[in-house]
Scaffold this active site. Structure first.
Site, PDB file in Angstrom:
ATOM      1  N   MET A  49       0.858  -1.169   0.000  1.00 33.30           N
ATOM      2  CA  MET A  49       0.000   0.000   0.000  1.00 33.30           C
ATOM      3  C   MET A  49       0.902   1.229   0.000  1.00 33.30           C
ATOM      4  O   MET A  49       1.694   1.420   0.922  1.00 33.30           O
ATOM      5  CB  MET A  49      -0.901  -0.019   1.236  1.00 33.30           C
ATOM      6  CG  MET A  49      -1.819   1.160   1.386  1.00 33.30           C
ATOM      7  SD  MET A  49      -3.163   0.870   2.591  1.00 33.30           S
ATOM      8  CE  MET A  49      -2.282   0.342   4.044  1.00 33.30           C
TER       9      MET A  49
ATOM     10  N   ARG B 146      -6.419  -1.619   9.268  1.00 41.37           N
ATOM     11  CA  ARG B 146      -6.637  -1.096  10.618  1.00 41.37           C
ATOM     12  C   ARG B 146      -7.180  -2.169  11.545  1.00 41.37           C
ATOM     13  O   ARG B 146      -6.746  -2.277  12.698  1.00 41.37           O
ATOM     14  CB  ARG B 146      -7.569   0.119  10.566  1.00 41.37           C
ATOM     15  CG  ARG B 146      -6.870   1.355  10.039  1.00 41.37           C
ATOM     16  CD  ARG B 146      -7.798   2.546   9.820  1.00 41.37           C
ATOM     17  NE  ARG B 146      -7.015   3.716   9.436  1.00 41.37           N
ATOM     18  CZ  ARG B 146      -7.531   4.901   9.147  1.00 41.37           C
ATOM     19  NH1 ARG B 146      -8.847   5.080   9.195  1.00 41.37           N
ATOM     20  NH2 ARG B 146      -6.748   5.912   8.808  1.00 41.37           N
TER      21      ARG B 146
ATOM     22  N   TYR C 128       1.232   3.486  12.807  1.00 40.86           N
ATOM     23  CA  TYR C 128       0.945   3.253  11.386  1.00 40.86           C
ATOM     24  C   TYR C 128      -0.509   2.843  11.146  1.00 40.86           C
ATOM     25  O   TYR C 128      -1.237   2.506  12.056  1.00 40.86           O
ATOM     26  CB  TYR C 128       1.930   2.288  10.742  1.00 40.86           C
ATOM     27  CG  TYR C 128       2.057   0.871  11.224  1.00 40.86           C
ATOM     28  CD1 TYR C 128       1.115   0.224  12.006  1.00 40.86           C
ATOM     29  CD2 TYR C 128       3.188   0.132  10.852  1.00 40.86           C
ATOM     30  CE1 TYR C 128       1.276  -1.085  12.395  1.00 40.86           C
ATOM     31  CE2 TYR C 128       3.360  -1.179  11.240  1.00 40.86           C
ATOM     32  CZ  TYR C 128       2.397  -1.785  12.015  1.00 40.86           C
ATOM     33  OH  TYR C 128       2.563  -3.090  12.403  1.00 40.86           O
ATOM     34  N   GLU C 129      -0.892   2.954   9.888  1.00 44.79           N
ATOM     35  CA  GLU C 129      -2.292   2.806   9.447  1.00 44.79           C
ATOM     36  C   GLU C 129      -3.202   3.814  10.149  1.00 44.79           C
ATOM     37  O   GLU C 129      -4.390   3.563  10.368  1.00 44.79           O
ATOM     38  CB  GLU C 129      -2.804   1.374   9.666  1.00 44.79           C
ATOM     39  CG  GLU C 129      -1.987   0.302   9.006  1.00 44.79           C
ATOM     40  CD  GLU C 129      -1.749   0.552   7.521  1.00 44.79           C
ATOM     41  OE1 GLU C 129      -2.575   1.246   6.889  1.00 44.79           O
ATOM     42  OE2 GLU C 129      -0.747   0.061   6.994  1.00 44.79           O
ATOM     43  N   GLY C 130      -2.657   4.960  10.475  1.00 42.25           N
ATOM     44  CA  GLY C 130      -3.418   6.013  11.138  1.00 42.25           C
ATOM     45  C   GLY C 130      -3.151   6.002  12.624  1.00 42.25           C
ATOM     46  O   GLY C 130      -3.444   5.029  13.314  1.00 42.25           O
TER      47      GLY C 130
END
Length: 596
Positions: free
Chosen positions: A161, A297, A437-439
């Site tokens: 990604m 997530r 990570y991933e927000g």
């Protein structure tokens, strides 16, 4: 110490709390019986504990390396990934028509937890590939699905990604990577992407990069982002690999944790342009990428649960073996430190939080399956809204929890926890990235407030609180001090959560900064209340099993005791969180920027 999957607890949660029987009754999920799930979990546990877990500590000491554009992964990773792929573990929850096993998310979720609990760095390649598969299943053309899905699901290829750029971290409106149409349906991609997990490695034949970029006439901001498939090696019409694409790894990062996972800087188009193909429609790339991000997530939330479980196991084993000081109640000589009250407190905190997060995540997985497979469209939509509300909580709360659990794991070890050789420090270092990570946790909290609470006027949040209160009523019908204590804290927790939801809804338009000043605390509050709810449900079911004389009495008694500990030590924090959220914004915003 290596990792042993907590199969008994996983099966209890999957069957009793997440209701596997109801999931297996859904159209397309008929094969997911309790017996099938048990067999899948047992085989996965053997693979994870026997093959993947033993590589964890050694790979942390000798991580992946980069030289002249190529990445060599840690010793044993390539062979372990081949076994992972050949056994079909990448495809547990993916469609049978593309070579997957087609099992529901509820069955796949314990497998995800086990893989990450055994070796976080290794498991990341599978996590990102899962996200790529989900994005292509949703937005890919028939030709793209036919070309890419089977090799990804089989583990022959892996996926990445590509969002972040040097100037564009969480703000994707700042993405500058360019996609220039070539007139033949392809695009040439130019730009730099950073923090690309497994962006280059030696474990698979090909790497399929999903890349956010802008076409020449794209509108500014996030509305002008498109999504492209950019393979490391071009794919011929017969599925064979062609020439090397103009996408190259120019370095990998040196990190605090997850050291064996290569985090790449990828350069696209330095030698004429990397060839990419558009996924879906132009300017809808962020929408498609969110499919990957939501899958990732949830997966990162399971990373938190898996890592916390491993840290707990190691701390509990050490506490039983480490002899230090006399028992407070009197003893002839030193005793194992597990006899000391504060060590017991830390272990119970680690255990209860891990179990609560596992339960909430598995219940979320079951809700996701209903949202995907139920025959009634209205039921699907209702459950999808609940699942989407839970995702930022599962990601944010579970990962913050894992960092706290890993920290306590180091503390249980004392000075030995600060020594790398014990492995406790690695869990602490690895845990930190999960909240980023991933927000980040703040991004999850912003999502929880802005998209998941405000957009429906708190309907989903209030619906979950109503379910919590139904469990409170059941606790009132149960006898004994344990259930009275759990009910007391759960009732207070649900009242605090409802007050915060009301505060958010009442003030988000008139005083938005005050609302968002407490957003992370709202996420934590939602996590501990909903996690406490699942622990309360588990305690009630455990008592029913004890009354009926079913199963392992010691296991069920431990369930009740752990639920009470969670209620009195974790859930009891709800009122202080409510106060900080509702009344504490002025303190957050009191100083001028210049005063910092």
């Amino acid at each position: 110490m290596s990792y042993q999957a907590p199969l008994k607890d996983m099966q209890f949660v999957m069957n009793e709390l997440a209701n596997l029987a109801a999931v297996s009754a859904l159209p397309g999920c008929e094969d997911a019986t309790a017996e099938t799930a048990e067999a899948v979990l047992e085989e996965n546990a053997k693979f994870c504990s026997g093959v993947v877990a033993p590589l964890n500590h050694a790979a942390d000491k000798e991580p992946s390396s980069w030289s002249e554009g190529k990445v060599t992964t840690s010793k044993g990773f390539k062979e372990a990934f081949r076994q992972f792929a050949e056994a079909g573990w990448q495809g547990v929850q993916h469609p049978q028509e593309f070579g997957g096993q087609g099992l529901p998310k509820l069955v796949a979720t314990p497998c995800v937890e086990m893989l990450h609990g055994s070796n976080l760095s290794f498991a990341l390649v599978a996590l990102l590939t899962d996200g790529a598969i989900e994005a292509l299943l949703t937005a890919g053309s028939d030709e793209q699905k036919a070309t890419f899905l089977e090799p990804l699901i089989s583990g022959k290829w892996t996926g990445t990604m590509n969002l972040t750029e040097p100037q564009a971290g969480s703000d994707l409106a700042a993405v500058r990577t360019r996609a220039v149409p070539q007139g033949d349906g392809t695009y040439k991609i130019f730009g730099t992407k950073i923090f690309i997990t497994y962006g280059e490695h030696d474990m698979a034949e090909n790497i399929i990069h999903l890349v956010l970029a802008r076409t020449p006439d794209a509108p500014p901001g996030v509305k002008g982002i498109s999504l492209f498939i950019v393979p490391k090696f071009m794919v011929n019409k017969d599925g064979s690999l062609g020439e090397r694409n103009d996408a190259h790894c120019v370095s990998i990062e040196h990190k605090l944790g997850i050291k064996a996972s290569p985090t790449a800087v990828l350069q696209f188009g330095d030698n004429g342009g990397a060839i990419g193909t558009l996924v879906g429609e132009e300017n809808r790339g962020l929408e498609y990428m969110f499919i990957m991000m939501n899958a990732a997530r949830f997966g990162v939330g399971m990373q938190g649960v898996g890592l916390a479980e491993r840290a707990y196991q190691q701390a509990a084993t050490f506490a039983k073996e480490r002899v230090q000081s006399r028992d407070l109640a009197g003893s002839a000589g030193p005793v194992a430190i597990i006899n000391h009250p504060d060590v017991r407190r830390m272990l119970m905190s680690m255990r209860s939080q891990t179990e609560a997060a596992r339960a909430l995540a598995y219940v979320g997985a079951g809700i996701s399956d209903i949202a995907h497979f139920h025959a009634d469209e209205a039921v699907r939509a209702e459950n999808l809204a609940v699942y989407e509300y839970l995702v930022p909580i599962i990601k944010g709360w579970s990962t913050e929890m894992s960092e706290n659990v890993a920290r306590d794991g180091v503390q249980v070890h004392g000075g030995m926890g600060f020594i790398e050789e014990t492995g406790a420090a690695q869990h602490y270092r690895d845990a930190k990235i999960l909240t980023i990570y991933e927000g980040t946790t703040a991004i999850q909290a912003n999502d929880l407030v802005g998209r998941k609470t405000v957009r429906d006027g708190g309907k989903v949040a209030k619906g979950l609180i109503a379910q919590v209160r139904a469990t409170e009523a059941q606790l009132g019908d149960a006898s004994g001090a344990d259930f009275a204590a759990i009910r007391k804290q759960l009732a207070q927790g649900s009242a605090d959560l409802e007050a915060v939801v009301d505060f958010v809804l009442a003030n988000v338009k008139s005083d938005i900064k005050s609302v968002f000043a407490g957003s992370v605390l709202y996420l934590k509050l939602a996590g501990i209340v909903l996690g406490g709810w699942q622990m309360a449900r588990a305690a009630l079911i455990a008592q029913q099993k004890l009354d009926a004389g079913e199963g392992d009495a010691a296991f069920y008694k431990a369930k009740i005791a752990t639920a009470r500990f969670f209620a009195e030590h974790i859930l009891s924090q709800s009122t202080s969180l409510r106060t900080a959220i509702v009344d504490g914004a002025s303190g957050v915003l009191a100083l001028d920027v210049e005063q910092f």
